[in-house]
Write a protein that holds these residues in place. Structure first.
Motif, PDB file in Angstrom:
ATOM      1  N   TYR A  74      45.535  24.000  39.149  1.00  7.72           N
ATOM      2  CA  TYR A  74      45.508  23.312  40.438  1.00  7.72           C
ATOM      3  C   TYR A  74      44.098  22.805  40.669  1.00  7.72           C
ATOM      4  CZ  TYR A  74      49.877  25.729  41.750  1.00  7.72           C
ATOM      5  OH  TYR A  74      51.165  26.190  41.820  1.00  7.72           O
ATOM      6  N   ASP A 128      41.726  22.262  43.292  1.00 10.33           N
ATOM      7  CA  ASP A 128      41.566  22.669  44.678  1.00 10.33           C
ATOM      8  C   ASP A 128      40.182  22.250  45.158  1.00 10.33           C
ATOM      9  OD1 ASP A 128      42.905  24.918  46.668  1.00 10.33           O
ATOM     10  OD2 ASP A 128      40.722  24.851  46.803  1.00 10.33           O
ATOM     11  N   ARG A 155      38.124  25.523  46.051  1.00  5.79           N
ATOM     12  CA  ARG A 155      37.912  26.542  45.011  1.00  5.79           C
ATOM     13  C   ARG A 155      37.628  25.931  43.641  1.00  5.79           C
ATOM     14  NH1 ARG A 155      43.441  29.506  45.648  1.00  5.79           N
ATOM     15  NH2 ARG A 155      42.740  30.961  44.086  1.00  5.79           N
ATOM     16  N   ALA A 200      46.112  28.745  37.487  1.00  5.36           N
ATOM     17  CA  ALA A 200      47.097  29.665  38.056  1.00  5.36           C
ATOM     18  C   ALA A 200      47.998  30.262  36.980  1.00  5.36           C
ATOM     19  CB  ALA A 200      47.938  28.944  39.102  1.00  5.36           C
ATOM     20  N   ASN A 234      50.314  39.783  44.050  1.00  8.52           N
ATOM     21  CA  ASN A 234      50.120  38.530  44.798  1.00  8.52           C
ATOM     22  C   ASN A 234      49.122  37.667  44.044  1.00  8.52           C
ATOM     23  OD1 ASN A 234      50.203  40.399  47.825  1.00  8.52           O
ATOM     24  ND2 ASN A 234      51.792  39.068  47.072  1.00  8.52           N
ATOM     25  N   GLY A 235      49.468  36.398  43.880  1.00 10.89           N
ATOM     26  CA  GLY A 235      48.532  35.468  43.245  1.00 10.89           C
ATOM     27  C   GLY A 235      48.506  35.521  41.725  1.00 10.89           C
ATOM     28  N   ALA A 236      49.421  36.296  41.115  1.00 13.95           N
ATOM     29  CA  ALA A 236      49.394  36.453  39.649  1.00 13.95           C
ATOM     30  C   ALA A 236      49.841  35.190  38.912  1.00 13.95           C
ATOM     31  CB  ALA A 236      50.276  37.624  39.239  1.00 13.95           C
ATOM     32  N   GLY A 237      50.642  34.367  39.582  1.00 13.92           N
ATOM     33  CA  GLY A 237      51.125  33.145  38.941  1.00 13.92           C
ATOM     34  C   GLY A 237      52.642  33.078  38.800  1.00 13.92           C
ATOM     35  N   LYS A 238      53.356  33.967  39.487  1.00 14.23           N
ATOM     36  CA  LYS A 238      54.809  34.017  39.361  1.00 14.23           C
ATOM     37  C   LYS A 238      55.469  32.754  39.894  1.00 14.23           C
ATOM     38  CE  LYS A 238      55.089  37.711  41.987  1.00 14.23           C
ATOM     39  NZ  LYS A 238      53.676  37.941  42.326  1.00 14.23           N
ATOM     40  N   THR A 239      55.131  32.419  41.147  1.00 17.80           N
ATOM     41  CA  THR A 239      55.769  31.258  41.781  1.00 17.80           C
ATOM     42  C   THR A 239      55.462  29.992  40.989  1.00 17.80           C
ATOM     43  OG1 THR A 239      55.630  32.269  43.951  1.00 17.80           O
ATOM     44  CG2 THR A 239      55.843  29.882  43.910  1.00 17.80           C
ATOM     45  N   THR A 240      54.214  29.858  40.560  1.00 14.11           N
ATOM     46  CA  THR A 240      53.831  28.656  39.819  1.00 14.11           C
ATOM     47  C   THR A 240      54.641  28.556  38.526  1.00 14.11           C
ATOM     48  OG1 THR A 240      51.625  28.862  40.773  1.00 14.11           O
ATOM     49  CG2 THR A 240      51.857  27.433  38.846  1.00 14.11           C
ATOM     50  N   GLU A 264      61.275  35.793  44.168  1.00 13.57           N
ATOM     51  CA  GLU A 264      61.262  36.910  45.117  1.00 13.57           C
ATOM     52  C   GLU A 264      62.521  36.938  45.994  1.00 13.57           C
ATOM     53  OE1 GLU A 264      57.665  38.049  46.761  1.00 13.57           O
ATOM     54  OE2 GLU A 264      56.564  37.512  44.963  1.00 13.57           O
TER      55      GLU A 264
END
Ligand SMILES: Nc1ncnc2c1ncn2[C@@H]1O[C@H](COP(=O)(O)OP(=O)(O)OP(=O)(O)O)[C@@H](O)[C@H]1O
Length: 248
Positions: A11, A13, A16, A21, A41-47, A163
């Protein structure tokens, strides 16, 4: 049925800078298998799941879903998946039944097929009680079941659930877990993400542990236990993602 090959997502950003990701993720999932992506949280699952679902373009690498390349044949991929995200939208003014019918029609289903499928899905997900309620009046659990119903009305061979039980009570979670098992038993391919250890433990045929955009381990629970020498999945997880911490 699913083959992720060296998937990368960066990404850009403004605040940042470049966020890597997902950083070279590869795994495969067979028909009749439940694969869980387990990560903090933030590990990259959704991406990762969004790239499989063609909602995001990979920066590098690719994935094959139901035999189609997510980069080159996104429409074919979309026709073969049910995608449930944490932000799946419902139209507030439609009733639950209208909502699911609407998506069924978008997939080209005729009235008779729609009726049978809605009947089956509403029974499996225990939705008959609120089928006539407007979507904007639903509880969180009812909304989630409606979102699942709308995402699987075309009976896709591959299901991708981000999730699926987060924030739901035990009863609703149990209904959804039962539903996911049933999909597997019907020979579908299921990949879902979670940070809930007990859910991954109970539900997955294989687990991929993702940390800071990388898959640090993939295997059955028995294999992951063997690899780490830990018994409980929580300890397995911590040994893999924080191996230098003496508490693990
Ligand atoms: N649109 C975006 N722009 C910039 N960075 C992003 C964007 N979306 C996600 N990220 C970053 O990418 C990383 C992975 O996020 P992702 O949502 O894939 O993780 P996750 O494992 O699904 O986390 P969670 O369990 O919190 O949903 C995080 O550092 C996140 O801040």
């Amino acid at each position: 049925m699913i083959a992720a090959e060296n998937l990368v997502k960066v990404y850009r950003d403004r605040k940042r800078g470049d966020v890597r990701a997902v950083d070279g993720v590869s795994f495969s999932v067979q028909a009749g298998e439940i694969f869980g992506l387990l990560g903090a949280n933030g590990a990259g699952k959704t991406t990762t799941l969004r790239m499989l679902g063609t909602l995001l373009q990979p920066t590098d690498g690719t994935a094959y879903v139901a035999g189609f390349d997510v980069r080159l044949e996104p429409e074919n991929v979309r026709a073969n998946i049910g995608f449930l995200s944490t932000t799946t939208a419902l139209y507030g003014r439609l009733t639950v039944r209208e909502m699911v019918e609407y998506f069924g029609r978008l997939h080209g289903l005729d009235s008779a097929t729609l009726r049978t499928r809605i009947e089956n899905i509403f029974t499996t997900l225990d939705m008959h009680d609120f089928a006539k309620a407007r979507c904007d009046t639903l509880s969180t659990g009812q909304k989630q079941r409606t979102s699942i119903a709308r995402s699987i009305i075309h009976e896709p061979p591959v299901m991708i659930f981000d999730e699926p039980t987060t924030g739901l009570d035990v009863m609703t979670s149990r209904t959804i877990v039962g539903f996911i098992r049933r999909c597997r038993d019907e020979g579908r391919t299921v990949v879902f993400s979670t940070h809930i250890m007990s859910e991954a433990e109970r539900l997955c045929d294989r687990i991929g542990i993702i940390h800071a955009g990388r898959l640090v381990a993939v295997g059955t629970l028995a294999e992951l236990r063997h690899q780490t020498g830990a018994t409980f999945l929580e300890d397995v997880f911590l040994r893999l993602v924080a191996p230098d911490d003496p508490d693990n």
